[in-house]
Design an enzyme around this catalytic site. Structure first.
Site, PDB file in Angstrom:
ATOM      1  N   GLN A  21      26.031  25.065 106.434  1.00  0.00           N
ATOM      2  CA  GLN A  21      25.762  26.416 106.906  1.00  0.00           C
ATOM      3  C   GLN A  21      24.316  26.439 107.402  1.00  0.00           C
ATOM      4  O   GLN A  21      23.438  25.765 106.842  1.00  0.00           O
ATOM      5  CB  GLN A  21      25.940  27.446 105.785  1.00  0.00           C
ATOM      6  CG  GLN A  21      27.396  27.680 105.376  1.00  0.00           C
ATOM      7  CD  GLN A  21      28.130  28.551 106.378  1.00  0.00           C
ATOM      8  OE1 GLN A  21      28.468  28.085 107.467  1.00  0.00           O
ATOM      9  NE2 GLN A  21      28.388  29.799 106.004  1.00  0.00           N
ATOM     10  N   SER A  22      24.008  27.230 108.443  1.00  0.00           N
ATOM     11  CA  SER A  22      22.699  27.155 109.106  1.00  0.00           C
ATOM     12  C   SER A  22      21.576  27.694 108.242  1.00  0.00           C
ATOM     13  O   SER A  22      20.464  27.158 108.243  1.00  0.00           O
ATOM     14  CB  SER A  22      22.734  27.914 110.441  1.00  0.00           C
ATOM     15  OG  SER A  22      23.662  27.305 111.319  1.00  0.00           O
TER      16      SER A  22
END
Length: 688
Positions: A21-22
């Site tokens: 996930q960023s």
């Protein structure tokens, strides 16, 4: 069927699921996306991999996929593929694996070489197959484009706010956001006064380094607000550094302006980033008057021009620079009249003092040629000093009053800054005392710590109060009534003060820079100085070149004539005494002595006292004895009896005698009786 691409060879190796996930916020708030990524394990089990051989790599949760920097999980995945341990690589989307085409294609290339499959939510792909590889490449390009579009949207909104001057950026120390989201001055008066003192000191000294030196000499501190860490927002006080003062002077926020685009982020080959300062002409948005500041925009512009002028001292051309040590009055203001380049300064020793020489070395440095010209600085500086006194005479009274007001304001500013520092130390000591008084006495661990903190704060407050008291006494002595009276007398004393050797050379240079833009020098039979004054007026000074040292050491013709005249009646020692009594001095301003007079005689071929007496007919002792057929003892006996006069005696007690006119002697025989008879005859003859 995509599952047909899975072979026994693939199943012999392990399956790897990459989860990313960023941002950490997405991990906390977008849990469904994370669950979907973990759900790909079931796809691997359906394809034939046992659950225990499905490895999940989720070390990159909360990290951006724009590059491989700091993505340890992706590096591990690439290593496993390169070693041939992976049969299939799984990711929910291409964007989960990488948003950079270079990283994505590198992974595809490794998978093709090791016969590793790639699985996403749409299906299974074989990178060794051209069609699958083409599709994977297209997906990677679209993923990178998606990241660009997302950034462009955010960037567009940011620029739109910046265009209106409404973009919120972290303000520098001394400025804060109010409740209505407008920027105002920090409510802490000590912070305000410290920042104002920086601008006032720079305006007086004209140098950022001198501003730092003033703070350190006066024992003043400058604030700094922590932007990161557990103590974020706390205010720290420390002695300022040169870079810190430059940051304050160059920041347009202190002038009440909104500025955007002062820096840019540059990506390095190693994957890191660096901040690059942008030239002021390339700033994207500059809007003066957007909020309250410490200075106005005109003063900010003047500061930038002065800083740019100072910075030229460190550039390739070294055009100007702030006033520095050394007696050269025109340092940084001299232009060569032959080639138009800036002239430098070289110092040398002459008669025990330091003298400057202005020289143009541009041709020698850049083209390995000859030095263009050298001009003696002592004659140029003297001419400029006379011009300064002439220019300042009409304005001496205004300068005097301004100096007095400036010193008083300066003293008030520094005194307020020190007083506020003492007040802050007192408050912190009182706060530490209240904390200590509220602690449970039985909790000795906390009580001891708070007591130590209280003692430390008390000591700091006592030191600050003592330093404030000591410096206040010094400042009061500096601004006593007698000092003010001397300042008021500056109008009449200005020429004398300018020539006073105790006045620092940098102070004279600052006065010169206020009135003179540059001076162009041309050396020929004379030295011509074209002075360009502030405002455009010009003056031209024609100065005589200094005499060569040989001519300076040469004795004046009138002195030689005087020595020639005195030698008719006096010896060398007597001539030296007479010259000293009449005020004559050598070129070194020293008194004459016997050797100096002898040197003049030899240099100018003057006849000595001895030679002059010989020309007048004076005889030596031996010559008189031979002339009158007597012994030299008899000659000295005649001298003691006054029959003849001794007119000159050298260092060996040899002299010349003057014989009275008409003196005769009767001839006689030799022997003692004859000498007595001769003496009688001479005595009788002299009496007649």
């Amino acid at each position: 069927m995509p599952e047909l691409k899975v072979t026994a060879d693939h199943l012999k190796r392990d399956a790897y699921l990459y989860v990313r996930q960023s941002t950490l916020r997405q991990v906390a708030e977008h849990g469904e996306s994370t669950e979907r990524q973990y759900g790909l394990r079931d796809r691997a089990v359906v394809a034939g991999w046992p659950v225990e051989r499905v490895h999940v790599i989720d070390r990159d949760l909360g990290k951006s996929g724009s590059s491989t920097t700091a993505r340890d999980g992706f590096q591990q995945l690439v290593s496993e593929v390169a070693l041939g341990k992976a049969g299939i690589v799984m990711g929910l989307e291409v964007s989960r694996l990488a948003r950079n085409s270079a990283d994505w294609h590198r992974l595809i290339e490794l998978c093709a070489l090791t016969a590793t499959l790639i699985l996403d939510e749409d299906g299974i792909y074989d990178p060794a197959s051209f069609n699958d590889r083409l599709l994977l490449g297209l997906k990677g390009t679209m993923s990178e484009a998606e990241l660009h579009i997302l950034k462009a949207r955010m960037r567009g909104g940011q620029l739109n706010k910046a265009r209106r001057g409404e973009l919120e950026m972290c303000p520098p120390v001394g400025l804060v956001y109010r409740n209505d989201r407008t920027i105002g001055l920090d409510p802490d008066l000590q912070v305000q006064n410290a920042i104002r003192l920086v601008f006032d000191t720079f305006e007086q000294t004209g140098s950022a380094m001198q501003t730092v030196r003033f703070f350190r000499e006066q024992g003043l501190l400058f604030p700094r607000r922590l932007r990161t860490g557990p103590n974020k927002g706390d205010l720290l006080w420390a002695a300022p550094h040169h870079a810190r003062v430059l940051q304050v002077l160059h920041n347009p926020r202190y002038a009440g302006a909104f500025a955007y685009g002062r820096t840019r982020i540059r990506h390095r080959p190693d994957g890191g980033t660096s901040v690059v300062k942008v030239a002021r002409t390339d700033w994207q948005f500059v809007m003066p008057g957007m909020h309250q500041g410490y200075i106005d925009w005109e003063r900010f512009e003047a500061n930038q021009r002065r800083l740019a002028d100072n910075a030229r001292a460190f550039g390739g051309e070294r055009r100007s620079g702030p006033p520095r040590e050394g007696p050269a009055l025109l340092q940084g203001r001299v232009v060569c009249g032959l080639c138009g380049e800036r002239m430098g300064v070289r110092y040398s020793r002459e008669n025990g003092s330091t003298v400057p020489t202005y020289l143009c070395q541009a041709n020698a440095v850049r083209r390995a040629g000859w030095t263009c010209q050298t001009v003696p600085g002592k004659i140029v500086d003297a001419g400029i000093a006379d011009l300064m006194i002439e220019l300042m005479t009409p304005m001496t009274l205004a300068v005097t009053l301004e100096v007095q007001r400036e010193l008083e304001a300066r003293a008030a500013e520094t005194d307020a800054a020190r007083r506020q520092h003492v007040e802050r130390m007192r408050y912190e000591a009182e706060l530490a005392r209240r904390r200590y008084m509220k602690v449970d006495p039985d909790n000795r661990l906390v009580a001891d710590s708070l007591e130590a903190e209280w003692n430390d704060k008390r000591r700091r407050h006592a030191d600050a109060a003592e330093d404030y008291k000591r410096r206040s006494k010094q400042q009061a002595a500096a601004l006593s009534a007698d000092a003010q009276r001397r300042i008021l007398d500056l109008a009449e004393q200005l020429p004398r003060i300018w020539q006073d050797p105790r006045v620092d050379s940098r102070e004279r240079k600052r006065i010169v820079r206020l009135l003179i833009d540059d001076v162009t020098l041309i050396k020929s039979q004379t030295v011509t100085a074209h002075v360009r004054l502030s405002g455009g007026a010009t003056r031209t000074l024609v100065l005589d070149r200094p005499l060569p040292i040989a001519q300076i050491r040469k004795f004046k013709p009138e002195l030689v004539a005087e020595v020639d005249r005195l030698l008719d009646h006096h010896c060398d020692r007597e001539v030296a005494e007479i010259l000293n009594n009449h005020g004559w001095r050598t070129w070194e301003a020293k008194a004459f002595n016997l050797k100096k007079v002898a040197f003049i005689r030899c240099a100018y071929k003057l006849a000595s006292r001895y030679e002059r007496l010989r020309r007048r007919g004076m005889l030596t002792t031996r010559e008189i004895a031979a002339k009158f057929c007597v012994s030299e003892t008899a000659v000295h006996t005649w001298g003691r009896q006054g029959l003849i006069t001794k007119c000159y005696t050298d260092s060996l007690n040899r002299g010349l005698w003057e014989i009275p006119p008409g003196m005769t002697i009767r001839k006689g025989c030799g022997g003692r009786g004859a000498r007595l008879a001769q003496l009688t005859a001479i005595t009788a003859s002299s009496k007649e």
